[in-house]
Scaffold this motif. Structure first.
Motif, PDB file in Angstrom:
ATOM      1  N   ASN A  71       0.817  -1.218   0.000  1.00 32.10           N
ATOM      2  CA  ASN A  71       0.000   0.000   0.000  1.00 32.10           C
ATOM      3  C   ASN A  71       0.850   1.268   0.000  1.00 32.10           C
ATOM      4  OD1 ASN A  71       1.020  -0.005   2.580  1.00 32.10           O
ATOM      5  ND2 ASN A  71      -0.949  -0.347   3.596  1.00 32.10           N
ATOM      6  N   GLY A  72       2.181   1.102  -0.004  1.00 34.41           N
ATOM      7  CA  GLY A  72       3.073   2.241  -0.080  1.00 34.41           C
ATOM      8  C   GLY A  72       3.267   2.976   1.225  1.00 34.41           C
ATOM      9  N   ARG A  73       2.799   2.402   2.329  1.00 36.60           N
ATOM     10  CA  ARG A  73       2.922   3.061   3.623  1.00 36.60           C
ATOM     11  C   ARG A  73       3.829   2.260   4.542  1.00 36.60           C
ATOM     12  NH1 ARG A  73      -3.205   3.929   5.369  1.00 36.60           N
ATOM     13  NH2 ARG A  73      -3.310   1.808   4.555  1.00 36.60           N
ATOM     14  N   VAL A  74       4.308   2.919   5.576  1.00 37.83           N
ATOM     15  CA  VAL A  74       5.137   2.271   6.591  1.00 37.83           C
ATOM     16  C   VAL A  74       4.475   2.493   7.949  1.00 37.83           C
ATOM     17  CG1 VAL A  74       7.268   2.527   5.293  1.00 37.83           C
ATOM     18  CG2 VAL A  74       6.556   4.341   6.832  1.00 37.83           C
ATOM     19  N   GLY A  75       5.081   1.928   8.984  1.00 36.57           N
ATOM     20  CA  GLY A  75       4.499   2.075  10.317  1.00 36.57           C
ATOM     21  C   GLY A  75       3.534   0.956  10.630  1.00 36.57           C
ATOM     22  N   LYS A  76       2.484   1.250  11.416  1.00 34.74           N
ATOM     23  CA  LYS A  76       1.536   0.232  11.842  1.00 34.74           C
ATOM     24  C   LYS A  76       0.706  -0.320  10.684  1.00 34.74           C
ATOM     25  CE  LYS A  76       1.055   2.051  16.535  1.00 34.74           C
ATOM     26  NZ  LYS A  76       0.129   2.588  17.556  1.00 34.74           N
ATOM     27  N   ALA A  77       0.641   0.424   9.585  1.00 36.42           N
ATOM     28  CA  ALA A  77      -0.170  -0.016   8.448  1.00 36.42           C
ATOM     29  C   ALA A  77       0.374  -1.261   7.778  1.00 36.42           C
ATOM     30  CB  ALA A  77      -0.281   1.118   7.419  1.00 36.42           C
ATOM     31  N   VAL A  78       1.599  -1.660   8.066  1.00 34.77           N
ATOM     32  CA  VAL A  78       2.198  -2.808   7.389  1.00 34.77           C
ATOM     33  C   VAL A  78       1.973  -4.099   8.160  1.00 34.77           C
ATOM     34  CG1 VAL A  78       3.963  -1.337   6.384  1.00 34.77           C
ATOM     35  CG2 VAL A  78       4.458  -2.524   8.503  1.00 34.77           C
ATOM     36  N   ASN A  79       1.366  -4.055   9.332  1.00 37.42           N
ATOM     37  CA  ASN A  79       1.101  -5.267  10.091  1.00 37.42           C
ATOM     38  C   ASN A  79       0.121  -6.148   9.329  1.00 37.42           C
ATOM     39  OD1 ASN A  79       2.767  -4.407  12.142  1.00 37.42           O
ATOM     40  ND2 ASN A  79       1.109  -3.441  13.301  1.00 37.42           N
ATOM     41  N   VAL A  80       0.291  -7.456   9.444  1.00 41.11           N
ATOM     42  CA  VAL A  80      -0.525  -8.408   8.690  1.00 41.11           C
ATOM     43  C   VAL A  80      -1.196  -9.376   9.648  1.00 41.11           C
ATOM     44  CG1 VAL A  80       0.927  -8.241   6.650  1.00 41.11           C
ATOM     45  CG2 VAL A  80       1.433  -9.965   8.378  1.00 41.11           C
ATOM     46  N   GLY A  81      -2.185 -10.112   9.128  1.00 41.23           N
ATOM     47  CA  GLY A  81      -2.912 -11.071   9.938  1.00 41.23           C
ATOM     48  C   GLY A  81      -2.222 -12.418  10.032  1.00 41.23           C
ATOM     49  N   LYS A  82      -2.832 -13.298  10.830  1.00 38.95           N
ATOM     50  CA  LYS A  82      -2.236 -14.614  11.059  1.00 38.95           C
ATOM     51  C   LYS A  82      -2.228 -15.461   9.794  1.00 38.95           C
ATOM     52  CE  LYS A  82      -3.346 -14.841  15.991  1.00 38.95           C
ATOM     53  NZ  LYS A  82      -4.063 -15.591  17.062  1.00 38.95           N
ATOM     54  N   THR A  83      -3.271 -15.325   8.969  1.00 42.65           N
ATOM     55  CA  THR A  83      -3.314 -16.113   7.726  1.00 42.65           C
ATOM     56  C   THR A  83      -2.150 -15.760   6.816  1.00 42.65           C
ATOM     57  OG1 THR A  83      -5.734 -16.192   7.860  1.00 42.65           O
ATOM     58  CG2 THR A  83      -4.726 -16.709   5.733  1.00 42.65           C
ATOM     59  N   PHE A  84      -1.874 -14.476   6.691  1.00 40.33           N
ATOM     60  CA  PHE A  84      -0.745 -14.012   5.887  1.00 40.33           C
ATOM     61  C   PHE A  84       0.563 -14.554   6.457  1.00 40.33           C
ATOM     62  CE2 PHE A  84       2.553 -11.155   4.554  1.00 40.33           C
ATOM     63  CZ  PHE A  84       2.193 -10.708   3.300  1.00 40.33           C
ATOM     64  N   GLU A  85       0.715 -14.499   7.773  1.00 42.86           N
ATOM     65  CA  GLU A  85       1.946 -14.960   8.403  1.00 42.86           C
ATOM     66  C   GLU A  85       2.157 -16.458   8.188  1.00 42.86           C
ATOM     67  OE1 GLU A  85       1.668 -13.748  12.461  1.00 42.86           O
ATOM     68  OE2 GLU A  85       2.628 -11.808  12.074  1.00 42.86           O
ATOM     69  N   LYS A  86       1.083 -17.239   8.335  1.00 45.04           N
ATOM     70  CA  LYS A  86       1.205 -18.690   8.129  1.00 45.04           C
ATOM     71  C   LYS A  86       1.630 -19.004   6.701  1.00 45.04           C
ATOM     72  CE  LYS A  86      -2.184 -20.119  11.625  1.00 45.04           C
ATOM     73  NZ  LYS A  86      -3.504 -20.769  11.851  1.00 45.04           N
ATOM     74  N   GLU A  87       1.024 -18.308   5.744  1.00 41.59           N
ATOM     75  CA  GLU A  87       1.371 -18.532   4.345  1.00 41.59           C
ATOM     76  C   GLU A  87       2.834 -18.176   4.084  1.00 41.59           C
ATOM     77  OE1 GLU A  87       0.023 -16.931  -0.108  1.00 41.59           O
ATOM     78  OE2 GLU A  87      -1.058 -16.293   1.698  1.00 41.59           O
ATOM     79  N   ALA A  88       3.294 -17.082   4.676  1.00 42.47           N
ATOM     80  CA  ALA A  88       4.681 -16.665   4.476  1.00 42.47           C
ATOM     81  C   ALA A  88       5.652 -17.658   5.108  1.00 42.47           C
ATOM     82  CB  ALA A  88       4.886 -15.275   5.057  1.00 42.47           C
TER      83      ALA A  88
END
Length: 306
Positions: free
Chosen positions: A191-208
């Protein structure tokens, strides 16, 4: 060509054909000299092929980013231009190395919010192409006031799997480190932003984490989410580039201890800590340097150099 004398010594004079080299040198070729000519031509072509391959490999290596830099955000634009930040890090590393590195270039991939009073205002993420070993890079980064976090680029690709496949375990981790504690975190910068906006959910983390299993399966130590020995980041950027990063360093941690109102001598126009650190690093101050503070008001320059 330098080979002209060699050609003249190889070619015999018993013959029926001739050709002209510029500058004009008339050489006569016999049928018996063709074999020698072909042998010499093959040697020249082999050397040219070696030079071409070496150039390609050197170019590919130089194009691969070695570090990722996350610069601090600030509420004003006084020290925001990347030229200040890049100059501070480049000179801080040069001071540690005692000589400028042969290659040290930057590429901006994320620019933070330009809205005033935002926590991530002017926070920039750049790739760094530097031929500097990690220990010198870490020491140089720890001197910088404008730098937030330093990461080593372990691998890159267009997916989790291709990113993990590009990692060289032998050069990325020592045998002792493979037995230490570890953790994996994920960041989405699309999304082109940094900071708290880049945090991801558990589904994303598991896939990674599943996608980079070819790397994590070699980490023999326990998982430690609070203070791991090896902290890995899987990051996705707006150009759909996947990077596997290892956090290895930070900028100077205690800038508030140099705030003007904490100094023994408080003046009406004190030099800020960021400016003092940038000046000290651009001057390549190192242990044993002689520093002259011509004003010595609140001693910001001397404090930063110390």
């Amino acid at each position: 060509l330098p080979q002209v004398k060699t050609l003249r010594s190889l070619f015999t004079t018993q013959c029926h054909h001739s050709f002209i080299i510029n500058p004009p040198i008339k050489l006569k070729i016999s049928c018996r000299s063709i074999g020698l000519y072909k042998h010499l031509l093959c040697r020249v072509m082999r050397r040219l092929l070696f030079l071409v391959v070496f150039t390609i490999l050197f170019t590919v290596e130089s194009l691969a980013p070695t570090y990722l830099i996350q610069w601090r955000g600030e509420k004003d634009f006084a020290y925001s231009p990347t030229s200040y930040r890049e100059a501070e890090l480049r000179n801080a590393v040069s001071s540690v190395m005692k000589s400028p590195p042969s290659a040290f270039n930057f590429q901006t991939i994320i620019e933070g919010s330009s809205q005033p009073n935002q926590s991530n205002q002017n926070e920039i993420i750049q790739l760094c192409f530097a031929k500097v070993n990690p220990s010198e890079m870490i020491e140089g980064a720890s001197r910088c006031a404008t730098l937030r976090n330093l990461y080593q680029v372990l691998g890159q690709g267009t997916s989790y799997e291709s990113c993990a496949a590009s990692v060289s375990l032998d050069t990325s981790f020592s045998s002792e480190e493979l037995g230490g504690s570890w953790a994996v975190r994920c960041r989405d910068y699309r999304n082109g932003r940094v900071g708290k906006a880049v945090n991801v959910g558990k589904t994303f983390e598991k896939e990674a984490i599943m996608g980079i299993s070819s790397v994590t399966e070699h980490l023999r130590g326990p998982v430690d989410l609070s203070s791991p020995d090896i902290l890995l980041y899987v990051a996705i950027f707006p150009d759909d580039r996947f990077l596997l990063l290892r956090e290895i360093g930070h900028g100077y941690p205690n800038l508030r201890t140099f705030d003007p109102n904490t100094r023994r001598c408080v003046t009406s126009t004190p030099l800020g800590p960021i400016a003092a650190f940038v000046m000290a690093n651009c001057a390549r101050v190192r242990p044993g340097s002689s520093i002259v503070d011509l004003y010595a008001g609140s001693c910001a320059t001397l404090l930063a150099c110390g």
